[in-house]
Enzyme design. Sequence first.
Site, mmCIF file in Angstrom:
data_model
loop_
_atom_site.group_PDB
_atom_site.id
_atom_site.type_symbol
_atom_site.label_atom_id
_atom_site.label_comp_id
_atom_site.label_asym_id
_atom_site.label_seq_id
_atom_site.Cartn_x
_atom_site.Cartn_y
_atom_site.Cartn_z
ATOM 1 N N TYR A 151 -1.533 -0.706 10.763
ATOM 2 C CA TYR A 151 -2.010 -1.318 9.508
ATOM 3 C C TYR A 151 -0.925 -0.859 8.498
ATOM 4 O O TYR A 151 -0.245 -1.967 7.992
ATOM 5 C CB TYR A 151 -3.245 -0.863 9.103
ATOM 6 C CG TYR A 151 -3.528 -1.136 7.612
ATOM 7 C CD1 TYR A 151 -3.172 -0.149 6.651
ATOM 8 C CD2 TYR A 151 -3.643 -2.309 7.050
ATOM 9 C CE1 TYR A 151 -3.180 -0.382 5.431
ATOM 10 C CE2 TYR A 151 -3.736 -2.470 5.513
ATOM 11 C CZ TYR A 151 -3.526 -1.655 4.693
ATOM 12 O OH TYR A 151 -3.649 -1.718 3.431
ATOM 13 N N LYS B 103 2.184 -3.437 6.674
ATOM 14 C CA LYS B 103 2.555 -3.658 5.128
ATOM 15 C C LYS B 103 4.040 -3.314 5.028
ATOM 16 O O LYS B 103 4.645 -4.100 4.183
ATOM 17 C CB LYS B 103 1.680 -2.789 4.365
ATOM 18 C CG LYS B 103 0.341 -2.885 4.318
ATOM 19 C CD LYS B 103 0.099 -4.500 3.733
ATOM 20 C CE LYS B 103 -1.424 -4.315 3.173
ATOM 21 N NZ LYS B 103 -1.730 -5.537 2.616
ATOM 22 N N SER C 295 0.981 -1.193 0.046
ATOM 23 C CA SER C 295 -0.188 -0.046 0.114
ATOM 24 C C SER C 295 0.866 1.279 0.005
ATOM 25 O O SER C 295 1.987 1.005 0.563
ATOM 26 C CB SER C 295 -0.914 -0.109 1.198
ATOM 27 O OG SER C 295 -1.534 1.185 1.381
#
Length: 347
Positions: free
Chosen positions: A157, A161, A132
């Site tokens: 989050y 990643k 992302s």
Amino acid sequence: MAKEILVTGGAGYIGSHCVLELVEAGFAPVVIDNFHNAIRGSNTVPESIWRVEEIVGKKIPFHELDILDETGLQNLFKKHRFSAVIHFAGLKAVGESVQMPLEYYKVNLTGTIRLLETMKVHGVKNLVFSSSATVYGDPAYLPLDEKHPVGGCTNPYGKSKYFIEEMIRDLCKAEPDWNAVLLRYFNPIGAHKSGKIGEDPQGIPNNLMPYVAQVAVGRRDYLNVFGNDYSTVDGTGVRDYIHVVDLAKGHIAALKKLKENCGCKIYNLGTGTGYSVLQMVKAMEKASGKEIKYKIIARREGDIASCFANPALAEEELGWKAVFDLDRMCEDLWRWQSQNPSGFSKN
Ligand code: WQD
């Protein structure tokens, strides 16, 4: 015999669109999903996968499985001969990750480690990973290219990643027979042109366009615009929205890259064009013919002003670029939402 590709989290929004493109490109996707982000529907397979089967006219092998289930993964790899894995499975809500960091690190990091270990045992060393643009944190410059520093992300989050990217890079360094393509998504929106599959967030949508679509279809009264005092064209946040089908096709291009024994490669998947929140509202009003009411409220914690991609490297090295424009993204989103006002669930 078509090449078998394991798609973890393949029943989700991006995963299901990728499964469809894999079939259309002549691959044989096998889907695993634990139904965290998917609706069970009335069939043995998730509703999203059942609809993909309807669109492509083919059955899609599906196994309900959590990537933390080591035995389940071992049995799966014994049953199939995967030529590559596309790894979507994981938790992905930014706000939720702040509330429950351990769960996010357990599922996203430990789950990925168990997947990679199983791949290694079975000699499957070709991976496409769903990363992302959030790994870039607050951009030091724009447009963002793949050389921009990473790791500045502030929520668990985004950090997960980033950590997974680093794990895969280290693995490819230690074991040169691995090939991995890490795809940094910008803001995926829209839906397949059939209107049969699309984004169906459970509960209140965190992301802009599913929320806007629910206002347009009458499920919500108005949009809360998180601040209009950013230094952007109209004060509202600017992002690089990319059609989910363009994004899915980027994964097909990544699979082809793996065949060049590319080692570890990283690419932005974006359009290179940024639009503001209010520009997106206007585009959706045009596509739907509906008024989309909104209220300006305070900024959302952790939001950045602007973020959009330099997509040149993917075009140069993958031979891929986004082709759908904003009108098409909104038209396809509206077709999905208006044909499925309650998403995949029947009520
Ligand atoms: C877009 C813009 C908001 C909702 C997130 C994740 C990122 C990736 C994509 C997974 C911002 C504004 C939003 C609303 C609003 N996901 N907004 N009202 O924050 O760019 O990225 O989704 O990988 O990791 O961080 O996307 O859609 O949440 O927000 O005004 O109800 O819309 O402030 O400017 P974001 P978003």
